[in-house]
Design a protein around this motif. Sequence first.
Motif, PDB file in Angstrom:
ATOM      1  N   VAL A 165     -13.396  16.490 -68.703  1.00 21.85           N
ATOM      2  CA  VAL A 165     -13.413  17.371 -67.872  1.00 21.85           C
ATOM      3  C   VAL A 165     -12.452  18.834 -68.456  1.00 21.85           C
ATOM      4  O   VAL A 165     -13.200  20.261 -68.428  1.00 21.85           O
ATOM      5  N   MET A 166     -12.285  18.634 -69.977  1.00 16.46           N
ATOM      6  CA  MET A 166     -11.504  19.559 -70.562  1.00 16.46           C
ATOM      7  C   MET A 166     -12.507  20.001 -71.470  1.00 16.46           C
ATOM      8  O   MET A 166     -12.975  21.140 -71.723  1.00 16.46           O
ATOM      9  N   GLY A 167     -13.356  19.287 -72.520  1.00 11.86           N
ATOM     10  CA  GLY A 167     -14.270  19.207 -73.514  1.00 11.86           C
ATOM     11  C   GLY A 167     -15.385  20.675 -72.694  1.00 11.86           C
ATOM     12  O   GLY A 167     -15.548  21.492 -72.968  1.00 11.86           O
ATOM     13  N   ALA A 168     -15.682  19.995 -71.186  1.00 13.53           N
ATOM     14  CA  ALA A 168     -16.635  20.962 -70.712  1.00 13.53           C
ATOM     15  C   ALA A 168     -16.477  22.308 -69.764  1.00 13.53           C
ATOM     16  O   ALA A 168     -16.762  22.890 -70.095  1.00 13.53           O
ATOM     17  N   GLN A 169     -14.941  22.385 -69.675  1.00 14.81           N
ATOM     18  CA  GLN A 169     -14.256  23.275 -69.272  1.00 14.81           C
ATOM     19  C   GLN A 169     -13.548  24.141 -70.686  1.00 14.81           C
ATOM     20  O   GLN A 169     -14.008  26.167 -70.527  1.00 14.81           O
ATOM     21  N   ALA A 229     -23.993  20.391 -64.553  1.00 17.37           N
ATOM     22  CA  ALA A 229     -23.655  20.823 -63.448  1.00 17.37           C
ATOM     23  C   ALA A 229     -22.220  20.884 -62.544  1.00 17.37           C
ATOM     24  O   ALA A 229     -22.842  21.846 -61.111  1.00 17.37           O
ATOM     25  N   ASN A 230     -22.246  19.604 -63.046  1.00 18.95           N
ATOM     26  CA  ASN A 230     -19.837  19.492 -61.838  1.00 18.95           C
ATOM     27  C   ASN A 230     -19.220  20.966 -62.502  1.00 18.95           C
ATOM     28  O   ASN A 230     -18.211  21.110 -61.612  1.00 18.95           O
ATOM     29  N   LEU A 231     -19.447  22.292 -63.122  1.00 13.96           N
ATOM     30  CA  LEU A 231     -18.624  22.963 -63.118  1.00 13.96           C
ATOM     31  C   LEU A 231     -18.900  23.345 -62.219  1.00 13.96           C
ATOM     32  O   LEU A 231     -17.958  23.959 -62.187  1.00 13.96           O
ATOM     33  N   ALA A 232     -19.960  24.028 -61.969  1.00 14.53           N
ATOM     34  CA  ALA A 232     -20.221  25.379 -60.555  1.00 14.53           C
ATOM     35  C   ALA A 232     -19.477  24.139 -59.468  1.00 14.53           C
ATOM     36  O   ALA A 232     -19.009  24.632 -58.241  1.00 14.53           O
ATOM     37  N   LYS A 233     -18.901  22.706 -59.319  1.00 14.40           N
ATOM     38  CA  LYS A 233     -18.138  22.283 -58.793  1.00 14.40           C
ATOM     39  C   LYS A 233     -17.122  22.359 -58.013  1.00 14.40           C
ATOM     40  O   LYS A 233     -16.200  22.777 -57.558  1.00 14.40           O
ATOM     41  N   LEU A 234     -16.351  22.935 -59.407  1.00 11.96           N
ATOM     42  CA  LEU A 234     -14.646  22.706 -59.655  1.00 11.96           C
ATOM     43  C   LEU A 234     -14.165  23.308 -59.183  1.00 11.96           C
ATOM     44  O   LEU A 234     -14.811  24.823 -59.214  1.00 11.96           O
ATOM     45  N   SER A 235     -12.332  23.158 -58.605  1.00 17.78           N
ATOM     46  CA  SER A 235     -11.832  24.385 -57.969  1.00 17.78           C
ATOM     47  C   SER A 235     -10.555  24.488 -58.474  1.00 17.78           C
ATOM     48  O   SER A 235      -9.793  23.801 -58.561  1.00 17.78           O
ATOM     49  N   LYS A 249     -21.566  32.119 -61.911  1.00 17.98           N
ATOM     50  CA  LYS A 249     -21.905  30.653 -62.549  1.00 17.98           C
ATOM     51  C   LYS A 249     -22.872  30.632 -62.736  1.00 17.98           C
ATOM     52  O   LYS A 249     -23.480  29.505 -63.328  1.00 17.98           O
ATOM     53  N   ALA A 250     -23.859  31.309 -62.805  1.00 18.16           N
ATOM     54  CA  ALA A 250     -25.138  31.527 -63.869  1.00 18.16           C
ATOM     55  C   ALA A 250     -25.275  31.282 -65.225  1.00 18.16           C
ATOM     56  O   ALA A 250     -26.117  31.137 -65.730  1.00 18.16           O
ATOM     57  N   LEU A 251     -23.698  31.733 -65.349  1.00 20.42           N
ATOM     58  CA  LEU A 251     -23.438  31.147 -66.470  1.00 20.42           C
ATOM     59  C   LEU A 251     -23.658  29.157 -67.370  1.00 20.42           C
ATOM     60  O   LEU A 251     -23.552  29.308 -68.338  1.00 20.42           O
ATOM     61  N   ALA A 252     -23.607  28.704 -66.400  1.00 23.49           N
ATOM     62  CA  ALA A 252     -24.259  27.266 -66.428  1.00 23.49           C
ATOM     63  C   ALA A 252     -25.049  27.084 -67.324  1.00 23.49           C
ATOM     64  O   ALA A 252     -25.458  26.198 -68.244  1.00 23.49           O
ATOM     65  N   SER A 253     -25.823  27.723 -67.267  1.00 20.14           N
ATOM     66  CA  SER A 253     -27.977  27.535 -68.045  1.00 20.14           C
ATOM     67  C   SER A 253     -27.539  28.447 -69.393  1.00 20.14           C
ATOM     68  O   SER A 253     -28.270  27.861 -70.117  1.00 20.14           O
ATOM     69  N   ARG A 254     -26.682  28.755 -69.878  1.00 21.68           N
ATOM     70  CA  ARG A 254     -26.415  29.606 -71.752  1.00 21.68           C
ATOM     71  C   ARG A 254     -25.615  27.933 -72.101  1.00 21.68           C
ATOM     72  O   ARG A 254     -26.007  28.231 -73.449  1.00 21.68           O
ATOM     73  N   ILE A 255     -24.790  27.475 -71.589  1.00 17.77           N
ATOM     74  CA  ILE A 255     -24.488  26.351 -72.260  1.00 17.77           C
ATOM     75  C   ILE A 255     -25.891  25.468 -72.797  1.00 17.77           C
ATOM     76  O   ILE A 255     -26.785  24.510 -72.132  1.00 17.77           O
ATOM     77  N   VAL A 256     -25.344  24.883 -74.160  1.00 15.00           N
ATOM     78  CA  VAL A 256     -26.522  24.210 -74.591  1.00 15.00           C
ATOM     79  C   VAL A 256     -25.851  22.733 -74.494  1.00 15.00           C
ATOM     80  O   VAL A 256     -25.603  21.847 -74.800  1.00 15.00           O
TER      81      VAL A 256
END
Length: 791
Positions: free
Chosen positions: A17-21, A54-60, A67-74
């Motif tokens: 949770v923390m690392g992805a955020q 993918a889960n980042l888009a679901k978090l609140s 949301k489009a920035l998710a595709s930039r993470i390698v």
Amino acid sequence: MSEKLLVRRAAVLGAGVMGAQIAAHLTNAGVDTVLFDLPAKEGDPNGIVNKAIANLAKLSPAPLADKALASRIVAANYDTGLELLEGCDLVIEAIAERMDWKQDLYRKIAPHVPSHAVLASNTSGLGINKLAEVLPEEMRHRFCGVHFFNPPRYMHLAELIPAKGTDPAILQGLEAFLVTTLGKGVVTAKDTPNFIGNRIGVFSMLAAMHHTEQFKLGFDTVDALTGPAIGRPKSATYRTADVVGLDTMAHVIKTMADTLPDDPWHKYFKAPKWLSGLVDKGALGAKTGAGFYTKKGKEIMVLDLKAQDYRPSGAELDPDVAALLKEKDPAKKFAALRASEHPQARFLWACFRDTFHYSAFHLKDIAETARDVDFAMRWGYGWSIGPFETWQAAGWKQVAEWIAEDIVSGEAMSNATLPDWVFDGREGVHGKDGSYSPGRDAMVPRSTNPVYARQRHPDALLGEKSSQGRTVFENDGVRMWADEGDDIAVVGFKTKMHTVSDQVLDGLQEAIRIAERDFRGLVIWQPREPFSAGADLSGALGLLKAGDIKGFDAMVANFQRTSQAIKYSLVPVIAAVRGLALGGGCEFQMHAARTVFGLESYVGLVEAGVGLLPAGGGLKEFAVRASEAVGPHGDVFSELKTVFETVAMAKVATSAMEAKSLRLARAEDVVVFNAFELLHVAKAQATALADGGYRPPLPARKVRVAGDVGIATFKMQLVNMLEGRFISEHDYEIATRIATVLCGGEVDRGAVVDEEWLLRLEREHFVALAQMPKTQERVAHMLKTGKPLRN
């Protein structure tokens, strides 16, 4: 000269949770980021990381500003991707809180981390020096701890924890990166368990839990006492525990017990019976649907220990205690709390006393200065003022005597004596020379790191006041000021929520006239959020109720005149926006030469929600932009689709970046991550435009519009929504009028109109809607409840 940390690419190790955020927030800030985790057992080796992204888009609340920035993470894994570390300038490790796992990972990555890169551990309390032991000698000077608070996009606090061997220049460079690029408030902590924020924050929660039992109060009563009533977040004590997770809470308490055996308060470092009981039952708080609180239908229920069951929550503060807490003078308030016999007041005094006692006793071990503790509690726990500020405001010497008396009489949680410096004749720990450092036995001024020169109005501590310059002009609505010798002036609103009243409109027009004459630019900036919650609805409703349609029309015309004055000012007018910029506030920034947004800007034209349409020039501006974007032969209608939906559905952008995708902000508008740097950047933009020989745009005399065909196309969409009952008849009415203005009225498709024509259309439709009973119901409902009415 401090070493500048140049971060072109960063890596985050651990896709929990923390690392992805953290990876999400680095990406928000425009940092090319690689996110690592273990290889997946089957399928794509990067499967674990891809799932986390993918889960980042679901978090609140949303970790990504768009949301489009998710595709930039390698995505990468430790088996096949380690060579990707070789191109990184910053590596943040954020795996689970286990010393052995972290150290094993360091051994594995060390050969791949470039010799110039900084390695930081995002740990909430493990020993930084201990972690450093496994690193090769040549890496140790570039290693430290960085503790982000959760959620990392929104929490202002980042604790920086140097190890013994960390190079001071590296720390200074990393601090500058955290402050400006990621928008953080940085405090430097010593390498002690839980650092500063969680050490004091968890202790204050433990103290509240201990005194809950002592004074036999309900959990909901304690939350009523320890929330906004004392300047703390709404989630207070037990709701916070539910949100954090009761298992996590129990784990943190156990960590304190294991790592702080010599702490004089050690016997309290254990989860109360009822907390352990809930964890054993699997009632872990919000994530399992039940903890201290649960929901039955729409009703919130709270755990009742006596009944061993949930009962409806609705604890009220005792009226006498509530009145006492409203006392403006902190010294009188604390004297009354201490003197009161009421269990609620005694509970509060005990919680304050024990937190003050704990903070003073441990200050020297955990932090360099008292300022770091107060900021950690403000930025990490949402307290309006920190423990030392609270104590000092209440009268340092008197409160110190009371604490000492309670220690002697055995009332305090510990009999540890207060440090000698508390009684050395001081009036507090913050003063004009800085904040007290027990380690140096001196008042230490704020950091001299050059990054702080960008904060013209930093977050002020008790007793600090940043100069608001000399007043250039002031009326009941606005104050215009400038720093001595500066050629860029600043104007701010004096109304509640910075709403737009007649005085604000007249004041802004006057400020622009003065700026054109005496300055090179003007910045619209508020010392506090929000930027502006829009028009003053109560004033408008008053005119309508009195049947003064002429006066109402004149008010709308004055609003439009103000927007046009901003747009056509001979010096650049820059809007510096953070927090809410709704309705008229949004329209003002649309007319500015440029807007500088804080990342957390919530921007929207929300008039449809109160039965109206934007009439401060916002719809006119969209029509003008559409015409300019497509040129003499393009399809104007295609440019209006997004904005029509944005306005008709009263959408509010949840970040400055989303404001750009909703077309409420322009591509060239600037986004700043640290709200305290907003004014600095806005003034720099004004100067740059002025230096470039600024001229306002030429009046838009030839605006090609979508006309009757555009209106008909929008109406077709609306009819479908009306028949499907997605919108009401009145929503249909409002949206049709919005479409009419955006498309330039009932004229031929491709007809050419001017700005005046569009402004008149806005005004006519606004005034017509305002006279409708259903709109007046919506306005009255919004004023009364703060919520939109669907009628």
